[in-house]
Design a protein around this motif. Structure first.
Motif, PDB file in Angstrom:
ATOM      1  N   THR A   1       0.869  -0.616   0.341  1.00 25.03           N
ATOM      2  CA  THR A   1       0.106   0.251  -0.234  1.00 25.03           C
ATOM      3  C   THR A   1       1.010   1.046  -0.267  1.00 25.03           C
ATOM      4  N   ALA A   2       0.697   2.290  -1.065  1.00 24.97           N
ATOM      5  CA  ALA A   2       1.615   3.420  -0.906  1.00 24.97           C
ATOM      6  C   ALA A   2       0.304   4.841  -0.435  1.00 24.97           C
ATOM      7  N   ALA A   3       1.062   5.812  -0.347  1.00 26.96           N
ATOM      8  CA  ALA A   3       0.169   7.060   0.001  1.00 26.96           C
ATOM      9  C   ALA A   3       1.651   7.941  -0.690  1.00 26.96           C
ATOM     10  N   VAL A   4       0.788   9.077  -0.457  1.00 28.65           N
ATOM     11  CA  VAL A   4       1.981  10.568  -0.235  1.00 28.65           C
ATOM     12  C   VAL A   4       1.709  11.055   1.110  1.00 28.65           C
ATOM     13  N   ILE A   5       1.885  10.875   1.747  1.00 31.45           N
ATOM     14  CA  ILE A   5       2.188  11.759   3.318  1.00 31.45           C
ATOM     15  C   ILE A   5       2.348  13.327   3.127  1.00 31.45           C
ATOM     16  N   ASP A   6       1.243  14.356   4.155  1.00 33.05           N
ATOM     17  CA  ASP A   6       1.872  15.439   4.810  1.00 33.05           C
ATOM     18  C   ASP A   6       2.518  15.442   5.913  1.00 33.05           C
ATOM     19  N   ILE A   7       3.684  15.318   5.647  1.00 33.34           N
ATOM     20  CA  ILE A   7       3.986  14.978   6.548  1.00 33.34           C
ATOM     21  C   ILE A   7       4.465  16.687   7.794  1.00 33.34           C
ATOM     22  N   VAL A   8       3.759  17.575   7.483  1.00 35.12           N
ATOM     23  CA  VAL A   8       3.520  18.661   8.510  1.00 35.12           C
ATOM     24  C   VAL A   8       2.534  18.542   9.576  1.00 35.12           C
ATOM     25  N   ASN A   9       1.490  18.190   8.753  1.00 34.33           N
ATOM     26  CA  ASN A   9       0.426  17.998   8.946  1.00 34.33           C
ATOM     27  C   ASN A   9      -0.285  16.056   9.191  1.00 34.33           C
ATOM     28  N   MET A  10       0.290  15.386   9.040  1.00 31.69           N
ATOM     29  CA  MET A  10       0.864  13.966   8.854  1.00 31.69           C
ATOM     30  C   MET A  10      -0.560  13.878   8.772  1.00 31.69           C
ATOM     31  N   LYS A  11      -1.157  13.719   7.665  1.00 32.19           N
ATOM     32  CA  LYS A  11      -2.307  13.482   7.148  1.00 32.19           C
ATOM     33  C   LYS A  11      -2.210  12.746   5.439  1.00 32.19           C
ATOM     34  N   VAL A  12      -2.702  11.571   5.481  1.00 30.14           N
ATOM     35  CA  VAL A  12      -2.904  11.231   3.862  1.00 30.14           C
ATOM     36  C   VAL A  12      -3.091  12.291   3.104  1.00 30.14           C
ATOM     37  N   VAL A  13      -2.630  12.358   1.354  1.00 30.06           N
ATOM     38  CA  VAL A  13      -3.055  13.173   0.904  1.00 30.06           C
ATOM     39  C   VAL A  13      -4.239  12.462   0.128  1.00 30.06           C
ATOM     40  N   ASP A  14      -5.271  13.528  -0.545  1.00 34.04           N
ATOM     41  CA  ASP A  14      -6.204  13.028  -1.285  1.00 34.04           C
ATOM     42  C   ASP A  14      -5.610  11.951  -2.767  1.00 34.04           C
ATOM     43  N   PHE A  15      -6.928  11.044  -2.518  1.00 35.33           N
ATOM     44  CA  PHE A  15      -6.541  10.080  -3.482  1.00 35.33           C
ATOM     45  C   PHE A  15      -5.098   9.306  -4.328  1.00 35.33           C
ATOM     46  N   SER A  16      -4.014   9.523  -2.936  1.00 31.97           N
ATOM     47  CA  SER A  16      -2.819   9.090  -3.493  1.00 31.97           C
ATOM     48  C   SER A  16      -2.620   8.196  -2.692  1.00 31.97           C
ATOM     49  N   LEU A  17      -3.926   6.665  -1.869  1.00 35.79           N
ATOM     50  CA  LEU A  17      -3.835   5.827  -1.374  1.00 35.79           C
ATOM     51  C   LEU A  17      -4.125   4.793  -2.828  1.00 35.79           C
ATOM     52  N   HIS A  18      -3.081   3.889  -2.578  1.00 35.11           N
ATOM     53  CA  HIS A  18      -2.766   2.804  -3.886  1.00 35.11           C
ATOM     54  C   HIS A  18      -2.563   1.201  -3.460  1.00 35.11           C
ATOM     55  N   LYS A  19      -3.553   0.234  -4.122  1.00 35.81           N
ATOM     56  CA  LYS A  19      -2.633  -1.401  -3.345  1.00 35.81           C
ATOM     57  C   LYS A  19      -2.578  -2.197  -4.678  1.00 35.81           C
ATOM     58  N   GLU A  20      -1.276  -3.150  -4.222  1.00 33.53           N
ATOM     59  CA  GLU A  20      -1.498  -3.937  -5.260  1.00 33.53           C
ATOM     60  C   GLU A  20      -0.929  -5.648  -4.366  1.00 33.53           C
ATOM     61  N   SER A  21      -1.602  -6.224  -5.359  1.00 36.56           N
ATOM     62  CA  SER A  21      -1.291  -8.122  -4.901  1.00 36.56           C
ATOM     63  C   SER A  21      -0.585  -8.330  -5.263  1.00 36.56           C
ATOM     64  N   PHE A  22       0.721  -9.370  -4.577  1.00 36.16           N
ATOM     65  CA  PHE A  22       1.061  -9.684  -5.595  1.00 36.16           C
ATOM     66  C   PHE A  22       1.755 -11.157  -4.445  1.00 36.16           C
ATOM     67  N   ASP A  23       2.835 -11.453  -5.553  1.00 34.82           N
ATOM     68  CA  ASP A  23       3.153 -12.984  -4.977  1.00 34.82           C
ATOM     69  C   ASP A  23       4.982 -12.460  -4.431  1.00 34.82           C
ATOM     70  N   SER A  24       5.123 -12.494  -2.926  1.00 34.98           N
ATOM     71  CA  SER A  24       6.245 -12.358  -2.641  1.00 34.98           C
ATOM     72  C   SER A  24       7.746 -13.223  -2.955  1.00 34.98           C
ATOM     73  N   ASN A  25       7.041 -14.412  -3.243  1.00 36.98           N
ATOM     74  CA  ASN A  25       7.978 -14.922  -4.248  1.00 36.98           C
ATOM     75  C   ASN A  25       8.679 -14.986  -5.360  1.00 36.98           C
ATOM     76  N   MET A  26       7.401 -14.091  -5.598  1.00 39.97           N
ATOM     77  CA  MET A  26       8.429 -14.126  -7.590  1.00 39.97           C
ATOM     78  C   MET A  26       9.426 -13.491  -7.136  1.00 39.97           C
ATOM     79  N   PRO A  27      10.506 -13.770  -8.423  1.00 39.53           N
ATOM     80  CA  PRO A  27      11.790 -12.885  -8.553  1.00 39.53           C
ATOM     81  C   PRO A  27      11.642 -11.740  -8.553  1.00 39.53           C
ATOM     82  N   VAL A  28      13.038 -10.331  -8.115  1.00 39.16           N
ATOM     83  CA  VAL A  28      13.542 -10.112  -6.978  1.00 39.16           C
ATOM     84  C   VAL A  28      13.351  -9.035  -8.326  1.00 39.16           C
ATOM     85  N   GLU A  29      13.541  -8.774  -9.378  1.00 35.72           N
ATOM     86  CA  GLU A  29      13.215  -8.112 -10.295  1.00 35.72           C
ATOM     87  C   GLU A  29      11.080  -7.908 -10.544  1.00 35.72           C
ATOM     88  N   GLU A  30      10.443  -8.752 -10.661  1.00 37.20           N
ATOM     89  CA  GLU A  30       8.985  -8.810 -11.089  1.00 37.20           C
ATOM     90  C   GLU A  30       8.455  -8.334  -9.261  1.00 37.20           C
TER      91      GLU A  30
END
Length: 300
Positions: free
Chosen positions: A17-46
């Motif tokens: 899960t990735a997000a851009v955070i306003d680190i002055v006010n400690m808030k998630v920037v609107d629309f920036s939250l993004h999630k991806e599912s994956f298999d962590s045992n895939m090759p490193v490059e993938e």
């Protein structure tokens, strides 16, 4: 006031899960939250391709022009200071063992060598995020845990993570505490639930979500497995809640979503032991983890 932004990443065994955070006010920037599912045992490059995609999508959606750091919560064992992964034999990140993940991010994102890339334990990030979300917690002693593929923990005193000394277990971790015929994580984790259900029913299930769905339909053995986990969790954490003199105990992680099945038993055990700690379930684990990660770059 000048705005400062950082990218926060919550990386687990099956998701980022990735997000851009306003680190002055400690808030998630609107629309920036993004999630991806994956298999962590895939090759490193993938795996790195998926991580890059999550970061770039989050940054693009945020409409922010510049970020001043990358803060990442990662499961352990991991050298958080130097950015080296030491995860082995946990059915995740099998190809990352011994690799410098800071260097991988630097190369993948074409970042300069002085661009801050910071790492912290996922459970510590969760706990710190919960503290930053509720300013009342900044004056308290908080023990927080994450229940998922593993059993994470952190101990926070007035906003600072405590991982040494007599008041907390070694490295502030509880997953490897001796318990019953193994360690705590053998019983309180997704694999503990799966093993517990198999022992009772003789049936194999794939994950904690499958067990939760069975419990929701009234499967008595599934409910019993969650209740047993509640008892086990109480037995594991009670000594440390007392030693640390915790005011608050916060439960997060994916399995926390099944709290209706294990929390009543857990609370009963806590009360029977005479503890007055305030017990709560996190309402947004991922946001807490992201805020906790970027609190390393917090600008007061």
């Amino acid at each position: 006031m000048n705005k400062e932004y950082a990218v926060g990443l919550d990386i687990g065994g099956t998701h980022i899960t990735a997000a851009v955070i306003d680190i002055v006010n400690m808030k998630v920037v609107d629309f920036s939250l993004h999630k991806e599912s994956f298999d962590s045992n895939m090759p490193v490059e993938e795996v790195m391709d998926i991580w890059e995609q999550a970061i770039r999508t989050s940054f693009r959606n945020s409409k922010v022009e510049k970020t001043t750091g990358l803060a990442i919560c990662m499961p352990g064992p991991f050298d958080y200071t130097n950015g080296v992964c030491w995860i082995k034999g946990q059915s995740k990140y099998e190809h990352f063992y011994g690799l410098n993940v800071r260097d991988l991010f630097q190369d993948k994102l074409n970042l300069s060598s002085d661009f801050p890339i910071l790492f912290e334990n996922d459970a510590v990030c969760f706990g710190k995020g919960e503290v930053f979300k509720d300013s009342d917690n900044l004056s308290k002693k908080v023990m927080a845990i994450t229940l998922g593929t593993g059993l994470g923990a952190c101990f926070i005193d007035k906003g600072e993570s405590i991982s040494t000394g007599n008041l907390v277990p070694k490295d502030g971790e509880i997953y490897d505490l001796p318990y019953k015929e193994g360690i705590a994580e053998d019983y309180v984790s997704a694999r503990g639930l799966i093993a517990g259900y198999f022992a009772l029913s003789g049936k194999k299930i794939n994950n904690g979500l499958a067990l939760f769905n069975l419990a929701k339909t009234g499967d008595t053995m599934a409910v019993k497995v969650f209740e047993t986990m509640g008892e086990d969790l109480a037995a594991i954490v009670l000594p440390w809640l007392e030693k640390f003199s915790a005011d608050s105990f916060i439960i997060g992680g994916k399995i926390a979503n099944a709290s209706e099945f294990f929390l009543p038993v857990f609370n009963n055990k806590i009360k029977e032991a005479g503890s007055n700690v305030t017990v709560s379930i996190s309402t947004d684990n991922e946001i807490a983890a992201l805020l906790g990660a970027t609190s390393m770059l917090y600008i007061a």
